[in-house]
Design a protein around this motif. Sequence first.
Motif, PDB file in Angstrom:
ATOM      1  N   ALA A 144       1.006  -1.041  -0.014  1.00  0.00           N
ATOM      2  CA  ALA A 144      -0.065  -0.211  -0.051  1.00  0.00           C
ATOM      3  C   ALA A 144       0.783   1.129   0.060  1.00  0.00           C
ATOM      4  CB  ALA A 144      -0.933  -0.028   1.132  1.00  0.00           C
ATOM      5  N   ARG A 148       1.011   4.328  -2.702  1.00  0.00           N
ATOM      6  CA  ARG A 148       0.922   5.642  -2.323  1.00  0.00           C
ATOM      7  C   ARG A 148       2.069   6.587  -2.861  1.00  0.00           C
ATOM      8  NH1 ARG A 148      -0.344   5.022   3.683  1.00  0.00           N
ATOM      9  NH2 ARG A 148       0.191   7.375   3.607  1.00  0.00           N
ATOM     10  N   HIS A 189      -4.547  -0.304   6.392  1.00  0.00           N
ATOM     11  CA  HIS A 189      -3.807  -0.418   5.304  1.00  0.00           C
ATOM     12  C   HIS A 189      -5.042  -0.671   3.879  1.00  0.00           C
ATOM     13  CE1 HIS A 189      -0.010  -0.574   7.157  1.00  0.00           C
ATOM     14  NE2 HIS A 189      -0.214  -1.869   7.418  1.00  0.00           N
ATOM     15  N   ASP A 192      -6.619   2.856   3.539  1.00  0.00           N
ATOM     16  CA  ASP A 192      -5.751   4.144   3.828  1.00  0.00           C
ATOM     17  C   ASP A 192      -5.867   4.911   4.866  1.00  0.00           C
ATOM     18  OD1 ASP A 192      -4.334   3.446   1.142  1.00  0.00           O
ATOM     19  OD2 ASP A 192      -5.580   4.484  -0.098  1.00  0.00           O
ATOM     20  N   TRP A 193      -6.067   4.024   5.818  1.00  0.00           N
ATOM     21  CA  TRP A 193      -6.012   4.896   7.444  1.00  0.00           C
ATOM     22  C   TRP A 193      -7.415   5.476   7.255  1.00  0.00           C
ATOM     23  CZ3 TRP A 193      -1.849   3.962  10.987  1.00  0.00           C
ATOM     24  CH2 TRP A 193      -0.999   3.261  10.561  1.00  0.00           C
ATOM     25  N   GLU A 195      -9.402   6.737   5.096  1.00  0.00           N
ATOM     26  CA  GLU A 195      -9.760   7.734   3.902  1.00  0.00           C
ATOM     27  C   GLU A 195     -10.655   6.828   3.200  1.00  0.00           C
ATOM     28  OE1 GLU A 195      -7.920  10.587   0.661  1.00  0.00           O
ATOM     29  OE2 GLU A 195      -6.680   8.948   1.670  1.00  0.00           O
TER      30      GLU A 195
END
Length: 304
Positions: A144, A148, A189, A192-193, A195
């Motif tokens: 991940a 990013r 993960h 995305d924390w 999001e």
Amino acid sequence: MTDTRLIHNVGVGALEWLWAHRDGFELEPDVDPEIGFLERFKPIGELAMICKVLFREGVAGSRQAQLARQLIDHAWRETLDGGRMLVRGQLTEPISPIPFEVYLPFKELGYSQPEVERAAALNHRIDSWAAFEATPTRRLGLSAFQRRFGLRPRPPESEVRDTTWLARAPEPWTVEGHIAYDVTHNVFHLTDWGERPDGLPPATADYLATWLPVWIDDWLDLERWDLLGELLVVDACLPRPTLDERAWEGFARAQQPDGAMPALRTMPEGPPDEVFDIVYHPTLVAAYASVLATSRSMSLLAQA
């Protein structure tokens, strides 16, 4: 559903403590590499990631936002010496992914260290980095992070995801501390924390919706505040969070007047540096859980 103000205030207190104890995030540059020179980098990466979440969610007050910006600036300029300590760490352990993992949230917040970026691009091309032995959840996180950063994940996230404990949805009563931490980071993960709640596969989201409340009750009763905080983050990452009132009230009661969150039951005693090492992580988690749950709570109120 829990009072949004109670959730928010947990994060306010946590950030105040983190700022007051910012010097605790110091490195140990003279330590023997064999006993873990890079281990002291991890708290800094966690701090950067949580500050990034706070800025992203946009629900912090002006004081919180100011403290988060001061914390991240201090960590970059003072603790990491403008990123030069990350370069030193990469030179010390060339194949370690830790400098890359720590650097990424700083990069996403606008900081730059070209030597670290060159090392990441180089490591991405060599088989040793792809073969670096790690648990499935850690490997998922590395893939991940590569995505990013703008690199092609090696291996692809979808390939790693299906090898994790959570993807297999095993018997929920077999969960213990280590498995629970793998579960929480798996969710971090995949989303995305926090999001992208839709990053959770539907079957995984359903499994968590069924069993997460049970796990939250268990660790609340055990007063394991660090793990409870991470589970509250997972709840806020779900498509339909519960924002469990009993759990949040217990979590808030455990927080100290100065904002520190004990890891287990009550605050430890001892020299300040040793106390910091025990409570910095649950306090970071408290800030993370607070900002994400506050954001989700406000979204639910807007939809009501």
